[in-house]
Structure formats: structure tokens, C-alpha cells
Design a protein around this motif. Structure first.
Motif, PDB file in Angstrom:
ATOM      1  N   GLU A 124      84.375  15.792 110.392  1.00  8.42           N
ATOM      2  CA  GLU A 124      83.170  16.112 109.613  1.00  8.42           C
ATOM      3  C   GLU A 124      83.482  16.080 108.120  1.00  8.42           C
ATOM      4  O   GLU A 124      82.715  15.512 107.331  1.00  8.42           O
ATOM      5  N   ALA A 125      84.594  16.675 107.719  1.00  9.59           N
ATOM      6  CA  ALA A 125      84.994  16.660 106.308  1.00  9.59           C
ATOM      7  C   ALA A 125      85.286  15.235 105.854  1.00  9.59           C
ATOM      8  O   ALA A 125      84.904  14.830 104.745  1.00  9.59           O
ATOM      9  N   ALA A 126      85.943  14.447 106.709  1.00 10.80           N
ATOM     10  CA  ALA A 126      86.255  13.056 106.370  1.00 10.80           C
ATOM     11  C   ALA A 126      84.975  12.235 106.231  1.00 10.80           C
ATOM     12  O   ALA A 126      84.850  11.414 105.310  1.00 10.80           O
ATOM     13  N   ALA A 127      83.997  12.463 107.109  1.00  4.70           N
ATOM     14  CA  ALA A 127      82.717  11.743 107.031  1.00  4.70           C
ATOM     15  C   ALA A 127      81.999  12.067 105.719  1.00  4.70           C
ATOM     16  O   ALA A 127      81.480  11.159 105.048  1.00  4.70           O
ATOM     17  N   TYR A 138      78.451   4.182 109.574  1.00  8.59           N
ATOM     18  CA  TYR A 138      77.425   4.130 110.609  1.00  8.59           C
ATOM     19  C   TYR A 138      77.053   5.562 110.949  1.00  8.59           C
ATOM     20  O   TYR A 138      77.601   6.513 110.399  1.00  8.59           O
ATOM     21  N   ALA A 139      76.107   5.744 111.873  1.00 10.87           N
ATOM     22  CA  ALA A 139      75.692   7.084 112.292  1.00 10.87           C
ATOM     23  C   ALA A 139      76.879   7.811 112.919  1.00 10.87           C
ATOM     24  O   ALA A 139      77.742   7.207 113.536  1.00 10.87           O
ATOM     25  N   GLY A 140      76.887   9.104 112.753  1.00  8.40           N
ATOM     26  CA  GLY A 140      77.969   9.889 113.341  1.00  8.40           C
ATOM     27  C   GLY A 140      78.513  10.854 112.328  1.00  8.40           C
ATOM     28  O   GLY A 140      77.961  11.003 111.246  1.00  8.40           O
ATOM     29  N   PRO A 141      79.585  11.504 112.707  1.00 12.89           N
ATOM     30  CA  PRO A 141      80.439  11.284 113.856  1.00 12.89           C
ATOM     31  C   PRO A 141      79.739  11.652 115.173  1.00 12.89           C
ATOM     32  O   PRO A 141      78.856  12.491 115.218  1.00 12.89           O
TER      33      PRO A 141
END
Length: 193
Positions: A124-127, A138-141
Motif C-alpha cells: 500500500e505504501a509502495a503504491a 493499474y488498479a490495485g493493489p
């Protein structure tokens, strides 16, 4: 006829449990990029990779490249580099030019489609960081909740030139591990187990 013999030999080796003598593991993954300096900067800034070796240009006046690496005989490696990306396999980048070069990026679903995947502790932090840095994601994680991949979180994203990359995280392991036995190489514990 030659292809039939080659397939037969391959199947015989596979069924006999054959392995390349002295095989130790994956050394590097090669990726052709349109601009080597741009790609090096992207992997250095985004993923902390370090460029440790460079080479090129490389060309041949005969059919050496066609015979040795399966490209057009007039192809040229403008430049290439080897990068270390923390733990795991190294990354080798190539900037090619060739008379018959296909410059379309394959999709993950295309034959010979591919992606590079990098493990992160907190997806989540990386996204958030990728998106705040202006990287196309893209959508996610998203996560896998059943089967052998259960526990794995995934986020796909793209380089500025369109190559597919992936972040994965499985902080509590993956479903297949509950079966016991051999485990996949794990960047969280890079010593073979």
C-alpha cells in the motif's frame, strides 16, 4: 524433420529429469529498452538499482549476431548495461537497433509477453509512492485469497517507455507453503531454505 527430432530430444530430457550440468540459478533478466540512459535512470531512481557494468556499441559485419543471438545480421547493440537491484537476479538492459525491429510493447497476454516483479514489504505504501511520483499504475493493489497464491498482493505499473513491471508482497507467506516441502526463492530471506 529437424524440429521433430529436437522436440523428441527435449521431451526425452524432461522425462528423464535432466538438468543443465552445473546449473545454479537465475543470473539476470534481460530487457530491451528504447533509451538506455532513460532506463538506467528509471531503475536507479525508482528501485534503487545500481549500474555496475556497461558495454557497446556491438555490431558485426557478417552473420555473427544472427547465428549467436537470433537477431537480424545488421542489428546493433548501441549500448548495454548490467544492474544490481538489491537481492535476487541482476537486470541487463539493451538498447538495440535493427532493420526489422518491432517497437510495439508486448502485453502480458501476448506470446513472449513479460514483466519484471519486485518484492516490497508494504505494498500500500509502495503504491502510494508510485502514484505520488507520477508513475502509471493499474488498479490495485489486489490480493489472491485462495489456492497456492493466497496471501500474495500485486500491483502492476509501467515504465515511461511502456514495459510492464509488478510489485508483489506476501508478508504472511503464500498458500502453497501450507503444503510443506520445497519453497520458492524468497527475497525476504535470500538464503536458500
Amino acid at each position: 524433420m529437424r524440429n521433430v527430432i529436437a522436440v523428441g530430444l527435449l521431451l526425452a530430457c524432461v522425462s528423464a529429469g535432466a538438468q543443465v550440468p552445473g546449473l545454479r540459478g537465475v543470473d539476470h533478466v534481460g530487457l530491451t529498452v528504447p533509451d538506455l540512459k532513460q532506463a538506467e535512470a528509471f531503475f536507479e531512481k525508482l528501485l534503487g538499482c545500481q549500474t555496475l557494468a556497461r558495454n557497446g556499441p556491438l555490431r558485426a559485419d557478417d552473420d555473427w549476431l544472427a547465428r549467436h543471438v537470433g537477431v537480424d545480421a545488421r542489428a546493433e547493440i548501441r549500448a548495454m548495461s548490467l544492474m544490481r537491484c538489491t537481492t535476487g537476479a541482476n537486470l541487463e538492459l539493451f538498447e538495440w537497433s535493427a532493420p526489422d525491429q518491432d517497437q510495439r510493447q508486448p502485453r502480458n497476454s501476448d506470446h513472449a509477453g513479460h514483466h519484471l516483479s519486485f518484492y516490497v514489504d508494504d505494498i500500500e505504501a509502495a503504491a502510494r509512492w508510485l502514484r505520488e511520483s507520477g508513475i502509471e499504475t493499474y488498479a490495485g493493489p489486489f490480493s489472491s485469497t485462495q489456492g497456492d497464491y493466497a496471501g500474495q498482493w500485486v500491483l502492476y505499473f509501467r515504465t515511461p517507455w511502456g514495459a510492464h513491471l509488478e510489485l508483489v508482497s506476501y508478508p504472511k507467506g503464500m498458500g502453497y507453503e501450507r503444503k510443506g516441502g520445497q519453497r520458492l526463492w524468497d527475497p525476504r530471506a535470500p538464503i536458500a531454505r
